[in-house]
Motif scaffolding. Structure first.
Motif, PDB file in Angstrom:
ATOM      1  N   GLU A  61       4.607  13.952 -12.475  1.00  0.00           N
ATOM      2  CA  GLU A  61       4.221  12.549 -12.375  1.00  0.00           C
ATOM      3  C   GLU A  61       4.449  12.014 -10.968  1.00  0.00           C
ATOM      4  OE1 GLU A  61       6.430  10.612 -15.379  1.00  0.00           O
ATOM      5  OE2 GLU A  61       5.105  11.215 -17.022  1.00  0.00           O
ATOM      6  N   GLN A  62       5.633  12.404 -10.396  1.00  0.00           N
ATOM      7  CA  GLN A  62       5.942  11.982  -9.025  1.00  0.00           C
ATOM      8  C   GLN A  62       4.896  12.523  -8.041  1.00  0.00           C
ATOM      9  OE1 GLN A  62       9.975  13.213  -8.311  1.00  0.00           O
ATOM     10  NE2 GLN A  62      10.872  11.525  -9.517  1.00  0.00           N
ATOM     11  N   LYS A  63       4.581  13.802  -8.285  1.00  0.00           N
ATOM     12  CA  LYS A  63       3.563  14.409  -7.418  1.00  0.00           C
ATOM     13  C   LYS A  63       2.235  13.673  -7.545  1.00  0.00           C
ATOM     14  CE  LYS A  63       5.333  19.136  -7.145  1.00  0.00           C
ATOM     15  NZ  LYS A  63       5.101  20.552  -7.524  1.00  0.00           N
ATOM     16  N   GLN A  64       1.928  13.412  -8.810  1.00  0.00           N
ATOM     17  CA  GLN A  64       0.683  12.705  -9.052  1.00  0.00           C
ATOM     18  C   GLN A  64       0.683  11.322  -8.398  1.00  0.00           C
ATOM     19  OE1 GLN A  64       0.157  12.676 -13.277  1.00  0.00           O
ATOM     20  NE2 GLN A  64      -0.501  14.832 -13.376  1.00  0.00           N
ATOM     21  N   GLU A  65       1.857  10.639  -8.521  1.00  0.00           N
ATOM     22  CA  GLU A  65       1.976   9.316  -7.883  1.00  0.00           C
ATOM     23  C   GLU A  65       1.852   9.431  -6.368  1.00  0.00           C
ATOM     24  OE1 GLU A  65       5.598   7.647  -9.226  1.00  0.00           O
ATOM     25  OE2 GLU A  65       4.844   7.115 -11.214  1.00  0.00           O
ATOM     26  N   LYS A  66       2.569  10.476  -5.849  1.00  0.00           N
ATOM     27  CA  LYS A  66       2.472  10.695  -4.404  1.00  0.00           C
ATOM     28  C   LYS A  66       1.036  10.993  -3.995  1.00  0.00           C
ATOM     29  CE  LYS A  66       7.206  12.291  -3.548  1.00  0.00           C
ATOM     30  NZ  LYS A  66       8.035  13.441  -3.147  1.00  0.00           N
ATOM     31  N   GLU A  67       0.413  11.839  -4.802  1.00  0.00           N
ATOM     32  CA  GLU A  67      -0.978  12.165  -4.500  1.00  0.00           C
ATOM     33  C   GLU A  67      -1.851  10.925  -4.573  1.00  0.00           C
ATOM     34  OE1 GLU A  67      -2.056  15.212  -7.187  1.00  0.00           O
ATOM     35  OE2 GLU A  67      -1.019  16.806  -6.097  1.00  0.00           O
ATOM     36  N   LYS A  68      -1.567  10.108  -5.618  1.00  0.00           N
ATOM     37  CA  LYS A  68      -2.308   8.850  -5.721  1.00  0.00           C
ATOM     38  C   LYS A  68      -2.059   7.957  -4.512  1.00  0.00           C
ATOM     39  CE  LYS A  68      -2.624   8.637 -10.770  1.00  0.00           C
ATOM     40  NZ  LYS A  68      -2.189   7.905 -11.984  1.00  0.00           N
ATOM     41  N   ASP A  69      -0.726   7.906  -4.148  1.00  0.00           N
ATOM     42  CA  ASP A  69      -0.390   7.111  -2.949  1.00  0.00           C
ATOM     43  C   ASP A  69      -1.130   7.631  -1.718  1.00  0.00           C
ATOM     44  OD1 ASP A  69       1.234   5.472  -4.428  1.00  0.00           O
ATOM     45  OD2 ASP A  69       3.077   6.639  -4.022  1.00  0.00           O
ATOM     46  N   LYS A  70      -1.098   8.988  -1.616  1.00  0.00           N
ATOM     47  CA  LYS A  70      -1.789   9.596  -0.482  1.00  0.00           C
ATOM     48  C   LYS A  70      -3.279   9.281  -0.532  1.00  0.00           C
ATOM     49  CE  LYS A  70       1.310  13.458   0.515  1.00  0.00           C
ATOM     50  NZ  LYS A  70       1.454  14.931   0.542  1.00  0.00           N
ATOM     51  N   GLU A  71      -3.805   9.400  -1.747  1.00  0.00           N
ATOM     52  CA  GLU A  71      -5.216   9.090  -1.896  1.00  0.00           C
ATOM     53  C   GLU A  71      -5.510   7.641  -1.506  1.00  0.00           C
ATOM     54  OE1 GLU A  71      -6.245  10.017  -5.844  1.00  0.00           O
ATOM     55  OE2 GLU A  71      -6.323  12.192  -5.545  1.00  0.00           O
ATOM     56  N   LYS A  72      -4.569   6.742  -1.991  1.00  0.00           N
ATOM     57  CA  LYS A  72      -4.726   5.338  -1.620  1.00  0.00           C
ATOM     58  C   LYS A  72      -4.660   5.157  -0.105  1.00  0.00           C
ATOM     59  CE  LYS A  72      -3.023   3.314  -5.939  1.00  0.00           C
ATOM     60  NZ  LYS A  72      -1.954   2.512  -6.575  1.00  0.00           N
ATOM     61  N   GLU A  73      -3.627   5.832   0.497  1.00  0.00           N
ATOM     62  CA  GLU A  73      -3.487   5.753   1.950  1.00  0.00           C
ATOM     63  C   GLU A  73      -4.726   6.306   2.645  1.00  0.00           C
ATOM     64  OE1 GLU A  73       0.108   7.712   2.944  1.00  0.00           O
ATOM     65  OE2 GLU A  73       1.409   6.096   2.222  1.00  0.00           O
ATOM     66  N   ASN A  74      -5.163   7.462   2.099  1.00  0.00           N
ATOM     67  CA  ASN A  74      -6.377   8.054   2.665  1.00  0.00           C
ATOM     68  C   ASN A  74      -7.569   7.117   2.522  1.00  0.00           C
ATOM     69  OD1 ASN A  74      -5.099  10.436   3.450  1.00  0.00           O
ATOM     70  ND2 ASN A  74      -5.429  11.398   1.456  1.00  0.00           N
ATOM     71  N   GLU A  75      -7.621   6.502   1.333  1.00  0.00           N
ATOM     72  CA  GLU A  75      -8.702   5.542   1.135  1.00  0.00           C
ATOM     73  C   GLU A  75      -8.615   4.379   2.119  1.00  0.00           C
ATOM     74  OE1 GLU A  75      -8.583   4.342  -2.892  1.00  0.00           O
ATOM     75  OE2 GLU A  75      -9.456   6.197  -3.674  1.00  0.00           O
ATOM     76  N   LYS A  76      -7.330   3.880   2.266  1.00  0.00           N
ATOM     77  CA  LYS A  76      -7.121   2.800   3.235  1.00  0.00           C
ATOM     78  C   LYS A  76      -7.532   3.236   4.639  1.00  0.00           C
ATOM     79  CE  LYS A  76      -3.394   0.351   0.836  1.00  0.00           C
ATOM     80  NZ  LYS A  76      -1.981  -0.037   0.867  1.00  0.00           N
ATOM     81  N   GLU A  77      -7.033   4.472   4.984  1.00  0.00           N
ATOM     82  CA  GLU A  77      -7.378   4.979   6.313  1.00  0.00           C
ATOM     83  C   GLU A  77      -8.885   5.154   6.458  1.00  0.00           C
ATOM     84  OE1 GLU A  77      -5.152   8.514   6.890  1.00  0.00           O
ATOM     85  OE2 GLU A  77      -3.236   7.466   7.237  1.00  0.00           O
ATOM     86  N   ASN A  78      -9.471   5.699   5.381  1.00  0.00           N
ATOM     87  CA  ASN A  78     -10.929   5.863   5.409  1.00  0.00           C
ATOM     88  C   ASN A  78     -11.627   4.523   5.567  1.00  0.00           C
ATOM     89  OD1 ASN A  78     -10.871   8.659   5.115  1.00  0.00           O
ATOM     90  ND2 ASN A  78     -10.769   8.527   2.870  1.00  0.00           N
ATOM     91  N   LYS A  79     -11.084   3.525   4.786  1.00  0.00           N
ATOM     92  CA  LYS A  79     -11.656   2.183   4.910  1.00  0.00           C
ATOM     93  C   LYS A  79     -11.504   1.654   6.333  1.00  0.00           C
ATOM     94  CE  LYS A  79     -11.216   0.735   0.083  1.00  0.00           C
ATOM     95  NZ  LYS A  79     -10.539  -0.173  -0.861  1.00  0.00           N
ATOM     96  N   LYS A  80     -10.237   1.883   6.880  1.00  0.00           N
ATOM     97  CA  LYS A  80      -9.984   1.429   8.255  1.00  0.00           C
ATOM     98  C   LYS A  80     -10.936   2.119   9.224  1.00  0.00           C
ATOM     99  CE  LYS A  80      -5.114   0.136   7.902  1.00  0.00           C
ATOM    100  NZ  LYS A  80      -3.745   0.459   8.342  1.00  0.00           N
ATOM    101  N   THR A  81     -10.986   3.471   9.067  1.00  0.00           N
ATOM    102  CA  THR A  81     -11.871   4.222   9.960  1.00  0.00           C
ATOM    103  C   THR A  81     -13.322   3.781   9.788  1.00  0.00           C
ATOM    104  OG1 THR A  81     -11.935   5.964   8.271  1.00  0.00           O
ATOM    105  CG2 THR A  81     -10.404   6.251  10.102  1.00  0.00           C
TER     106      THR A  81
END
Length: 468
Positions: A61-81
């Protein structure tokens, strides 16, 4: 039949008994122990697995949350980019638009400039066509005028008044040299005597050059002073003209002026006489080059020594004829020039009183600017082409250089009257000493000459009236 033994377990039928019999209590204990151990193991093993499974689930679950967080961050970064890229794209598009607009404006400007150039070229072409038409008309007029001049000049005995009347409005270029020589009296009106007179005069001048220039004689102080002054003045004579500044031409000027000065000791050489040679030089020099050739571009070295000496002789005799009529301009105290300046000042006082008052108000004396006009006969004010055109009219007048010249100076001054009255103090004098006549056309000159002629007819014999 065997009976049931107490404390034992009933055996299945047919089972064999071990020869070694274990006591029942021990067996029971061992069995109980084993069962308990099994129970302990079972009891212990079941919760451990569950714990592990829980841990793994939590980790997952933690991994999944981290992955989700990463995905969110990636999404944010992607959005920023993406936003940055959009901004960059917008900026780049803006820049491109600016560049395109700039290029478009440049193209527009270039196109406008090209159109302007085309319009200018069209206007120039139209002007050229108009000028060509005018030149053709002028050629037709000049050809007609030339025919009239030729008709008069070919007469056995020229009627001088007819020649003067024709010359007043200008003399055709190729006929100017001969016409001047006749109007000045250097050549006779009798056609048959013209060539012999020319040869005799040229021979006389050669003898004077040989005697006064080439022979080694002891020169007196008067003669030395003349040579010294000529050496100072001649390099300043039309300093912008390569032709006149040619060493052979300067020597021609020097010999003409020196011989005249030695032969006329009452005045000798006076500064300004060198300028009076120039109109004769330009006019007579035309006889030794092509008709349409610019004298300034002529190669003097291609003219023979004999031709240069003949040119020099003609200049000398015509220069002499000119000064014979105005010699008192160059004697002591310049009485002729003083008289001309006084006449000019008096005339302006009556004909243009506001101008006269303006000059007096600014402490401008006529002698400060008019002395050169009288001394050099406007040779420094006009371009060579307009100068010889002016002198055409002077030669056509019986007293062109003594009387009519004053009216011309009056006419020039009145021509600039409005401009002069706008100036004050030193600016007035600077303007009068540097009149913008060098930009004039022949039409401007015609206006001045026409006004001068009108005044001469009206006031020539009214000097006593003008003085009052």
């Amino acid at each position: 039949m065997i009976g049931k033994i107490p404390g034992t377990v009933n055996r299945v039928r047919g089972a064999q008994f071990s020869p070694l019999l274990v006591p029942l209590d021990e067996e029971k204990d061992s069995l109980i122990k084993k069962e308990s151990e099994k129970n302990i193991v079972n009891q212990n093993s079941i919760p451990f697995k569950e714990f592990e499974q829980q841990n793994t689930k939590q980790e997952q679950e933690q991994k999944q949350e981290k992955e989700k967080d990463k995905e969110k961050e990636n999404e944010k970064e992607n959005k920023k980019t993406q936003s940055n890229s959009k901004k960059k794209n917008i900026k780049s598009s803006q820049k491109n638009n600016q560049l395109l607009s700039g290029k478009k404006t440049k193209k527009k400007n270039e196109n406008e400039k090209e159109k302007e150039k085309e319009n200018e070229n069209e206007n120039e072409n139209e002007k050229e066509k108009e000028n060509e038409k005018e030149k053709e008309k002028e050629k037709e007029k000049t050809s007609l005028r030339e025919q009239k001049f030729i008709k008069v000049l070919d007469q056995e005995i020229i009627e001088i008044e007819n020649l003067r009347a024709l010359s007043w409005s200008g003399i055709p270029k190729r006929l100017r040299s001969l016409t001047w020589k006749i109007l000045l009296g250097y050549l006779p009106v009798n056609k048959t005597r013209r060539q012999t007179t020319l040869e005799r005069k040229r021979k006389e001048y050669r003898e004077a050059v040989s005697k006064l220039i080439h022979e080694k004689i002891q020169r007196n102080k008067f003669e030395k002073n003349i040579l010294h002054q000529l050496d100072l003045d001649l390099p300043r004579t039309r300093s912008d003209s390569k032709l006149i500044q040619n060493s052979k031409i300067l020597n021609l000027y020097k010999q003409v002026l020196y011989i005249w000065s030695v032969r006329h000791p009452a005045s000798g050489y006076v500064q300004g006489m060198n300028d009076l040679v120039t109109p004769f030089f330009y006019t007579f020099f035309q006889d030794y080059i092509k008709e349409e050739q610019d004298p300034e571009k002529a190669d003097v070295d291609k003219i023979t020594e004999e031709s240069l000496l003949n040119l020099e002789a003609d200049i000398y005799w015509c220069f002499t004829k000119l000064l014979d009529g105005i010699q008192d301009n160059y004697t002591f105290a310049n009485p002729g020039i003083q008289r001309m300046i006084f006449s000019m000042q008096n005339f302006i006082h009556h004909i243009d009183e506001p101008l006269h008052k303006h000059l007096i108000k600014n402490d401008i004396q006529f002698i400060q600017f008019a002395f050169r006009w009288m001394n050099c006969l406007l040779t420094r004010e006009f371009t060579p082409d307009l100068l010889v055109r002016l002198w055409d009219t002077y030669f056509a007048e019986s007293d062109g250089f003594a009387v009519f010249h004053v009216f011309v100076c009056d006419s020039i001054l009145v021509y600039f009257s409005k401009e002069i009255q706008k100036l004050t103090e030193q600016n007035v004098l600077v303007f009068l000493q540097n009149l913008p006549i060098n930009k004039w056309t022949e039409e401007d000159l015609k206006i001045v000459l026409a006004q001068a002629y009108t005044w001469k007819i009206q006031f020539e014999h009214a000097e006593s009236h003008l003085k009052n």
